[in-house]
Scaffold this motif. Structure first.
Motif, PDB file in Angstrom:
ATOM      1  N   SER A 145      79.038 -20.611  87.299  1.00  0.00           N
ATOM      2  CA  SER A 145      80.249 -20.380  86.499  1.00  0.00           C
ATOM      3  C   SER A 145      80.115 -21.024  85.126  1.00  0.00           C
ATOM      4  O   SER A 145      79.297 -21.923  84.912  1.00  0.00           O
ATOM      5  CB  SER A 145      81.489 -20.942  87.209  1.00  0.00           C
ATOM      6  N   ILE A 146      80.950 -20.534  84.190  1.00  0.00           N
ATOM      7  CA  ILE A 146      81.070 -21.128  82.865  1.00  0.00           C
ATOM      8  C   ILE A 146      82.555 -21.180  82.512  1.00  0.00           C
ATOM      9  O   ILE A 146      83.377 -20.482  83.112  1.00  0.00           O
ATOM     10  CB  ILE A 146      80.274 -20.351  81.792  1.00  0.00           C
ATOM     11  N   PRO A 147      82.922 -22.003  81.534  1.00  0.00           N
ATOM     12  CA  PRO A 147      84.342 -22.123  81.176  1.00  0.00           C
ATOM     13  C   PRO A 147      84.931 -20.807  80.659  1.00  0.00           C
ATOM     14  O   PRO A 147      84.295 -20.082  79.894  1.00  0.00           O
ATOM     15  CB  PRO A 147      84.344 -23.196  80.079  1.00  0.00           C
ATOM     16  N   LEU A 148      86.147 -20.511  81.068  1.00  0.00           N
ATOM     17  CA  LEU A 148      86.809 -19.274  80.674  1.00  0.00           C
ATOM     18  C   LEU A 148      87.040 -19.205  79.176  1.00  0.00           C
ATOM     19  O   LEU A 148      86.878 -18.136  78.569  1.00  0.00           O
ATOM     20  CB  LEU A 148      88.148 -19.141  81.414  1.00  0.00           C
ATOM     21  N   ASP A 149      87.424 -20.322  78.544  1.00  0.00           N
ATOM     22  CA  ASP A 149      87.719 -20.255  77.111  1.00  0.00           C
ATOM     23  C   ASP A 149      86.471 -19.899  76.302  1.00  0.00           C
ATOM     24  O   ASP A 149      86.565 -19.264  75.248  1.00  0.00           O
ATOM     25  CB  ASP A 149      88.371 -21.545  76.606  1.00  0.00           C
ATOM     26  N   TRP A 150      85.283 -20.273  76.791  1.00  0.00           N
ATOM     27  CA  TRP A 150      84.040 -19.883  76.115  1.00  0.00           C
ATOM     28  C   TRP A 150      83.851 -18.367  76.206  1.00  0.00           C
ATOM     29  O   TRP A 150      83.505 -17.710  75.225  1.00  0.00           O
ATOM     30  CB  TRP A 150      82.857 -20.609  76.742  1.00  0.00           C
ATOM     31  N   VAL A 151      84.111 -17.830  77.376  1.00  0.00           N
ATOM     32  CA  VAL A 151      83.952 -16.387  77.594  1.00  0.00           C
ATOM     33  C   VAL A 151      84.915 -15.588  76.730  1.00  0.00           C
ATOM     34  O   VAL A 151      84.564 -14.549  76.165  1.00  0.00           O
ATOM     35  CB  VAL A 151      84.194 -16.062  79.078  1.00  0.00           C
ATOM     36  N   MET A 152      86.158 -16.068  76.601  1.00  0.00           N
ATOM     37  CA  MET A 152      87.198 -15.286  75.931  1.00  0.00           C
ATOM     38  C   MET A 152      87.110 -15.334  74.416  1.00  0.00           C
ATOM     39  O   MET A 152      87.765 -14.548  73.733  1.00  0.00           O
ATOM     40  CB  MET A 152      88.570 -15.765  76.396  1.00  0.00           C
TER      41      MET A 152
END
Length: 431
Positions: free
Chosen positions: A183-190
């Protein structure tokens, strides 16, 4: 091209037709793990698919494009139950979303593990410096997939006031868990500038099975362990992945941690995310012989993580006592390549990529940099009994340590790179 026969039925459907073993040093047969021959890495700015390293944790799934689908699930307490749930995506669904391309370097966190093994034993495939490759990836943004599944598009939404995570899981078996997940942080993805993709193409062609066909995650600037292949599901959740590869692997443990006591340390340290600053000498290659008092063009690659640019590469011919600037070949914001540097010993020759030029225009330091850089350094006269050393610096002011820092898992070795080449005397010279 040759095939390595397997006695394990789980490995009897491997994609041997996609593997040209002449391009690789094979480090493990089952699962298949192979790194590119170092001297071949710097022949192209964009690594040809047949030379891209191959890292696997189990047998390669054999999934048809028409049969494949993945599930996107929102599983969080931050949204009303009516907005949580699952949505299925087929290959055609992904292709209907807006398509993007990004040239990004993929590096295994275990790249250069051999340098740590030289200090004392480590746990993992013993890689040299060949597990970094630079490719053009194509697909839809993961952000767009998540929005289509119901995740708020606006980063100012209260939903983002608390850190959340996006977990990815793969089809197929894995050696240490029921499947491979991370997994990776959601805010990075968005953040659309981070160009996290659900990729279906590599270098303008459909992904190969070894590289994640039908679809994989591409997370530029982040270690390869988070670029999950053969996507089975994507899940937005309130915590990191609980999978082995997130919680008990790919972490830098302190030097007192070892195989006997590592279980007490895994929960205490963070999962690795961003790549660190790195540079490697690819030429001279192992077993290559240089002639004393003759010119020689040293070559290599450099990279960094988190979108930070490699701003220079320095080369030393006296084991780090003095340094000089190498010529650096970069990619600009529009996707074409150019070079920058400056030293009287720099050169821009001996490259096979048509889009690498000697244009000395200013680099766009504000742009996020996902690609590696290639570098070269002209040695006017090869000295006797010398060591060539390289180190890189990035736009965050980071550089490589002078000595390797050992850790049990053997990850993130980015010490300055040294080569003591084999030499042969020319007429009138001495070694």
């Amino acid at each position: 091209m040759s095939k390595i026969e397997s006695k394990d039925s789980n490995y009897r459907d491997e994609p041997w037709g996609e593997r040209d073993l002449s391009n690789y040093h094979v480090r493990a047969k089952e699962p298949f793990n192979a790194e590119a021959k170092f001297e071949k890495l710097v022949e192209h700015f964009v690594t040809p698919t047949e030379r891209h390293f191959r890292r696997n944790h189990g047998p390669i799934p054999n999934i048809s494009e028409s049969d494949w689908s993945m599930t996107v699930e929102i599983k969080t307490t931050a949204l009303p139950q009516t907005k949580c749930g699952k949505k299925s995506f087929t290959f055609k669904d992904l292709r209907r979303l807006r398509q993007f391309e990004v040239v990004a370097v993929l590096e295994c966190a275990g790249n250069r593990r051999d340098g740590l093994k030289a200090i004392k034993p480590v746990n993992g495939v013993i890689w040299g410096p060949g597990t970094a490759s630079n490719s053009q990836w194509g697909g839809c943004r993961l952000r767009d997939v998540l929005v289509a599944a119901g995740v708020p598009a606006d980063l100012c939404d209260p939903f983002y006031e608390t850190q959340r995570h996006v977990e990815f899981a793969a089809y197929g078996e894995a050696s240490d868990d029921i499947h491979y997940a991370s997994s990776i942080p959601l805010d990075w993805v968005m953040n659309p500038l981070n160009m996290v993709l659900v990729a279906t193409e590599m270098n303008g062609q459909r992904l190969l099975r070894d590289h994640g066909f039908p679809a994989r995650i591409v997370a530029p600037g982040i270690i390869g362990a988070r670029w999950v292949k053969w996507l089975k599901y994507i899940r937005v959740q309130d915590h990191e992945s609980s999978c082995f590869y997130q919680q008990r692997d790919y972490k830098i443990l302190p030097p007192m941690a070892n195989g006997a006591n590592c279980e007490e340390f895994w929960p205490r340290f963070p999962a690795l995310m961003e790549l660190n600053i790195q540079s490697v000498i690819c030429r001279p290659a192992p077993n290559e012989t240089l002639q004393v008092n003759k010119p020689y063009l040293a070559r290599g690659y450099a990279l960094s993580g988190g979108g930070r640019a490699v701003d220079r590469v320095e080369v030393s011919l006296d084991d780090g006592s003095t340094w000089d600037l190498a010529q650096v070949y970069c990619i600009n914001a529009k996707g074409s390549s150019y070079s920058s540097s400056s030293s009287s010993n720099s050169t821009i020759s001996d490259t096979n990529d048509d889009d690498v030029s000697s244009d000395s225009s200013q680099r766009n330091w504000a742009a996020r940099q996902w690609s590696w850089v290639l570098w070269s350094y002209q040695i006017k006269n090869v000295p006797p009994n010398f060591t060539i050393t390289c180190r890189a610096w990035d736009s965050g002011g980071n550089t490589q340590p002078s000595a390797a820092v050992w850790n049990y898992r053997g990850v993130m070795n980015n010490a300055v790179f040294r080569v003591h080449p084999q030499l042969v005397a020319t007429k009138g010279s001495q070694l």
